[in-house]
Design an enzyme around this catalytic site. Structure first.
Site, short mmCIF file in Angstrom:
data_model
loop_
_atom_site.label_atom_id
_atom_site.label_comp_id
_atom_site.label_asym_id
_atom_site.label_seq_id
_atom_site.Cartn_x
_atom_site.Cartn_y
_atom_site.Cartn_z
N LEU A 42 0.85 -1.18 0.00
CA LEU A 42 0.00 0.00 0.00
C LEU A 42 0.90 1.23 0.00
O LEU A 42 2.09 1.15 0.29
CB LEU A 42 -0.90 0.00 1.24
CG LEU A 42 -1.90 -1.15 1.34
CD1 LEU A 42 -2.54 -1.17 2.71
CD2 LEU A 42 -2.95 -1.03 0.25
N SER A 43 0.33 2.39 -0.28
CA SER A 43 1.16 3.58 -0.33
C SER A 43 1.83 3.84 1.01
O SER A 43 2.96 4.35 1.06
CB SER A 43 0.34 4.79 -0.77
OG SER A 43 -0.72 5.05 0.12
N GLU A 44 1.16 3.49 2.12
CA GLU A 44 1.78 3.67 3.44
C GLU A 44 1.37 2.54 4.38
O GLU A 44 0.22 2.08 4.35
CB GLU A 44 1.36 4.99 4.09
CG GLU A 44 1.64 6.22 3.27
CD GLU A 44 3.09 6.64 3.26
OE1 GLU A 44 3.87 6.09 4.07
OE2 GLU A 44 3.43 7.52 2.45
N THR A 45 2.32 2.14 5.22
CA THR A 45 2.03 1.31 6.39
C THR A 45 2.49 2.11 7.61
O THR A 45 3.61 2.61 7.65
CB THR A 45 2.76 -0.03 6.34
OG1 THR A 45 2.27 -0.79 5.22
CG2 THR A 45 2.54 -0.83 7.61
#
Length: 257
Positions: A42-45
């Site tokens: 995902l774009s961020e964790t």
């Protein structure tokens, strides 16, 4: 490890920006955090660990750790309030960008973030060549703010990710006045493992000061015109920006190591 996937800056599932949130008791090696973020893709964790004043919070794209992320902070706050049983209405997150606060009012979560005003750059040519369209303005903060004439140009822009990745900047955000809101934007960071981000809180730390000055108002309604779409209600308060929105949890699971 527990894992939550939360759609941020939306009241509906399958919209907004999905972030993974992993609550921890203590910090493992950074390489493991990066591998988990890569696996989530995902774009961020977001990873968080309890501390004396709230939580320490860190954010990873699939390829790098970043210094500020809005939607994953909103997602982390949803997890703290709803999954971890936090009793109050304000959370403090200690981060690489200082103390960040998230307030809860019903289903709405409001982020208190630092403003990151952008300044005009003198050389537009590399950006015009990479983007392939006429630019009304180019400004620089951590990210490059590219101003277009209207929302339709932002909506229809076809990015060349390879060309954008070669630019000397963390990310590119294109923006213009909105049709049914104050302003619209899109956000691209292909060199950081995020070709197009669906909804980008950190970008609005730069977008809000720009549009507040241009429109002569401090309360702004913004839309991010990605395929998933996102909506933010923003307020400029001196050197701080408040970003408000909702979130929905899509997935709860376990990471098996």
């Amino acid at each position: 490890m527990k894992l939550y996937q939360v759609d941020a800056f939306t009241s509906s599932l399958f919209a907004g920006n999905p972030a993974a949130v992993v609550p921890l008791e203590s910090w493992p090696e950074d390489a493991l955090l990066q591998n988990i973020a890569m696996e989530n893709n995902l774009s961020e964790t977001a990873f968080l660990v309890p501390d004396d004043t709230g939580y320490t919070l860190r954010w990873f794209t699939p390829s790098v750790e970043v210094d500020l992320c809005g939607h994953a902070t909103l997602a982390a706050a949803w997890v703290v309030f709803n999954a971890l049983g936090f009793p109050g209405e304000r959370i403090r997150f200690n981060t690489a960008s200082g103390a960040l606060y998230v307030d809860r009012s019903g289903q709405t979560l409001s982020l208190d973030f630092p403003a990151r005003p952008a300044h005009p750059v003198s050389h537009r040519e590399p950006f015009e060549q990479a983007l392939g369209i006429p630019l009304k303005g180019v400004l620089q903060a951590r990210d490059t703010l590219v101003v277009l004439d209207n929302a339709e140009q932002v909506r229809n822009f076809q990015p060349d990710f390879a060309a954008i990745a070669k630019l000397d900047t963390f990310a590119i955000m294109v923006t213009a006045p909105g049709d049914d809101c104050d302003f619209v934007s899109r956000f691209f960071a292909p060199a950081k493992g995020v070709p197009e981000d669906p909804v980008t809180g950190s970008a609005h730390c730069t977008l809000v000061p720009y549009w507040a000055e241009r429109l002569n108002k401090t309360t702004l309604h913004a839309r991010q015109l990605s395929a998933r779409g996102g909506e933010l209600h923003c307020t400029l308060k001196g050197d701080r920006v408040t970003l408000s929105g909702q979130a929905r949890c899509f997935l709860k699971g376990d990471i098996l190591l």
